[in-house]
Design an enzyme around this catalytic site. Sequence first.
Site, PDB file in Angstrom:
ATOM      1  N   GLY A  53       0.814  -1.217   0.000  1.00 36.92           N
ATOM      2  CA  GLY A  53       0.000   0.000   0.000  1.00 36.92           C
ATOM      3  C   GLY A  53       0.840   1.256   0.000  1.00 36.92           C
ATOM      4  O   GLY A  53       0.342   2.335  -0.315  1.00 36.92           O
ATOM      5  N   ALA A 109       6.351  -1.197   7.996  1.00 37.93           N
ATOM      6  CA  ALA A 109       7.210  -2.050   7.168  1.00 37.93           C
ATOM      7  C   ALA A 109       8.013  -1.224   6.180  1.00 37.93           C
ATOM      8  O   ALA A 109       9.226  -1.414   6.036  1.00 37.93           O
ATOM      9  CB  ALA A 109       6.383  -3.095   6.424  1.00 37.93           C
ATOM     10  N   ARG A 138      -3.895  -4.517  13.788  1.00 39.97           N
ATOM     11  CA  ARG A 138      -4.283  -5.519  12.793  1.00 39.97           C
ATOM     12  C   ARG A 138      -4.619  -6.873  13.398  1.00 39.97           C
ATOM     13  O   ARG A 138      -5.535  -7.556  12.931  1.00 39.97           O
ATOM     14  CB  ARG A 138      -3.169  -5.653  11.750  1.00 39.97           C
ATOM     15  CG  ARG A 138      -3.081  -4.442  10.841  1.00 39.97           C
ATOM     16  CD  ARG A 138      -1.916  -4.513   9.886  1.00 39.97           C
ATOM     17  NE  ARG A 138      -1.955  -3.374   8.957  1.00 39.97           N
ATOM     18  CZ  ARG A 138      -1.039  -3.133   8.039  1.00 39.97           C
ATOM     19  NH1 ARG A 138       0.011  -3.935   7.917  1.00 39.97           N
ATOM     20  NH2 ARG A 138      -1.146  -2.091   7.238  1.00 39.97           N
ATOM     21  N   HIS A 154       2.555 -10.207   6.563  1.00 38.04           N
ATOM     22  CA  HIS A 154       3.929  -9.877   6.932  1.00 38.04           C
ATOM     23  C   HIS A 154       4.434 -10.914   7.927  1.00 38.04           C
ATOM     24  O   HIS A 154       3.681 -11.382   8.785  1.00 38.04           O
ATOM     25  CB  HIS A 154       3.976  -8.493   7.578  1.00 38.04           C
ATOM     26  CG  HIS A 154       5.347  -7.909   7.701  1.00 38.04           C
ATOM     27  ND1 HIS A 154       5.863  -7.031   6.784  1.00 38.04           N
ATOM     28  CD2 HIS A 154       6.315  -8.073   8.630  1.00 38.04           C
ATOM     29  CE1 HIS A 154       7.088  -6.663   7.134  1.00 38.04           C
ATOM     30  NE2 HIS A 154       7.379  -7.288   8.271  1.00 38.04           N
ATOM     31  N   ALA A 192      19.681 -16.655  -5.300  1.00 37.70           N
ATOM     32  CA  ALA A 192      20.935 -16.989  -4.627  1.00 37.70           C
ATOM     33  C   ALA A 192      20.803 -18.371  -4.001  1.00 37.70           C
ATOM     34  O   ALA A 192      19.778 -18.692  -3.407  1.00 37.70           O
ATOM     35  CB  ALA A 192      21.245 -15.946  -3.562  1.00 37.70           C
ATOM     36  N   ASP A 232      13.699 -17.839   1.483  1.00 37.63           N
ATOM     37  CA  ASP A 232      14.990 -18.400   1.070  1.00 37.63           C
ATOM     38  C   ASP A 232      16.171 -17.713   1.753  1.00 37.63           C
ATOM     39  O   ASP A 232      17.203 -18.336   2.016  1.00 37.63           O
ATOM     40  CB  ASP A 232      15.149 -18.286  -0.451  1.00 37.63           C
ATOM     41  CG  ASP A 232      14.119 -19.117  -1.207  1.00 37.63           C
ATOM     42  OD1 ASP A 232      13.693 -20.138  -0.653  1.00 37.63           O
ATOM     43  OD2 ASP A 232      13.750 -18.739  -2.325  1.00 37.63           O
TER      44      ASP A 232
END
Length: 430
Positions: free
Chosen positions: A11, A411, A253, A367, A121, A195
Site C-alpha cells: 500500500g 514495514a 491488525r 507480513h 541466490a 529463502d
Amino acid sequence: GFLGGSTNVSGGALNAVDDKRQKAQGIEDSVQKFYESTMKGGHNVGNPELVKYLTDNAYPTVEWMEKEGVVFRDKIGAATGSLGQRSHYGKKPAGYAYTSAFENKLKEFGDHVVVLTETPASKLIMDKSGRVIGVSGLHAGKQPVTVMAPSVILATGGFGANVKFRQEVNTGVWKEVTLDNRIGTTNINKAAQGDGLKLAKSAHADIIGLSDIQLHPNGTPGTGLMQDIATSGRNRLFINKNGDRFVSESAARDTLCKAIFKQPDGTYWLLMNKLRYPDENKPDRMGVTMKDMLALGRVKKADTLDEMAKLINVPADHLKAAVAEYNKAASNKGTKDKFGFVATNTDDAPMTEGPWYACLKVPTVHHTMGGVRIDTLARALDKDGKPVPGLYAAGEVTGGIHGANRLGGNAIADVFTFGRQAGASAAQQK
C-alpha cells in the site's frame, strides 16, 4: 523477474514523525509517541534498541528518499492498524512510488551497477575464518553466477507465501488458525518464500521470532490480495453478515483479524461512501479508479443504505444503525464508542451521503515479523549476539523490530531505514 518485490505491490504507507506535514493538518505527534505505539502494537516484545532506531530515523529516511527522487504527498494519513496518523504516501501509486524512484537511480550509475533478475541466490561463500565473502546463484535456471565481495546484504523479504513453512512455525499469535492455502497472502509468491533465512542460517546467523506472523484484515476472498479497493485509512466501516459493526476500525491488525474470525463465515463487508470516493474517475492511492473496481465486479454500489442492505443481504435497520453509531463517534471527537473507536483523526467525519460502496473481505497473511537477528548497524548477529563478519540484513528478512504484531505503515519505514543503514555499513567493508 522484476525489481521491487513485495514493496512494489504494498500500500506504500511509510510511518514517520513529520513536524512540517503533520502540524499543517493539526496532528499532534512525537517520536516518543511513535516509539511507544510501536512497542505496544508489537505486544512489547520488539527489541527496544531496534524500535528506537526505527522511530528516531524514519523521518531522516523520508528526507533521504526525497533527495533520491521519491515524491511524497503533503497529506499524512493513517494506514490500517497504524495506531497513529503519521503515514506518508508517494505521489505515484502505492509502493511503486518508491521502487520506481530507486530503479531510476540505479540507471544513473550505468555499468557500475549490474542488476540480475531471475537469479535466485543458492549459497553464501565464506572463508576459513567464517567471514562472508560472496554469493553464488543460478541465472535463468542455467547460468551459474558467482560474485565475490567484501560484504553481502540480505534483503530477500519474508516467507508469507511459503504455506508449508508458515504452518510449521505458526505457534504464536495465530496458533489457533490454520494458515493453509485457504488463507491467501498479499505477498508476491516468488519474493516471499523465506529463502534468505536458509542462507543466513548457513552463515551461522541467529533466526528469531518466526512464530510472529501478521494477518491483514483486508484480503480478497480466494487470493488474499488487496488490490481491488483502497482499504487503509479512515472513514470505512467493518460490517458483518448481520449488518452490524463488531470492532473498532482503528484497532491494531491482530485485533481486527481476531474479531473477523469470530464473525459469521469469518468474513465481513468493508463499507465506504462518497467521502472516500467523491469522484469515481479519479485514481486512489493504489492508482485505481472506483469506476474500474466496479467494472471488475468485486465492489457493490448503491445510492442508499436500504439499497446496499439488499445488495449485501443484511437487515437494513442493522446497517443503518451501524452507520449511525459510527457517525455519532465521528461527530464527537475524543469520545470512545462501545468498540473503543475514538475519532481523534483529522480526517474522521460522519458518513452520510451516497453513493455507498461495499466489498467482501477476509484476513490474509501479510507480513512475517521474524527473521535474521540484527543490530542497529544492520549487521547479522549469531546466537551469542556477535556480528557475522561481512553479512548484513534489512527488511522483512530480519526479526526483532516489530515484535508480535507490526503497525500498518511500519514495514516501509523499516525496509528503507534499515536498508539505508545496511548499505552504509556494508560500504565500509574493504
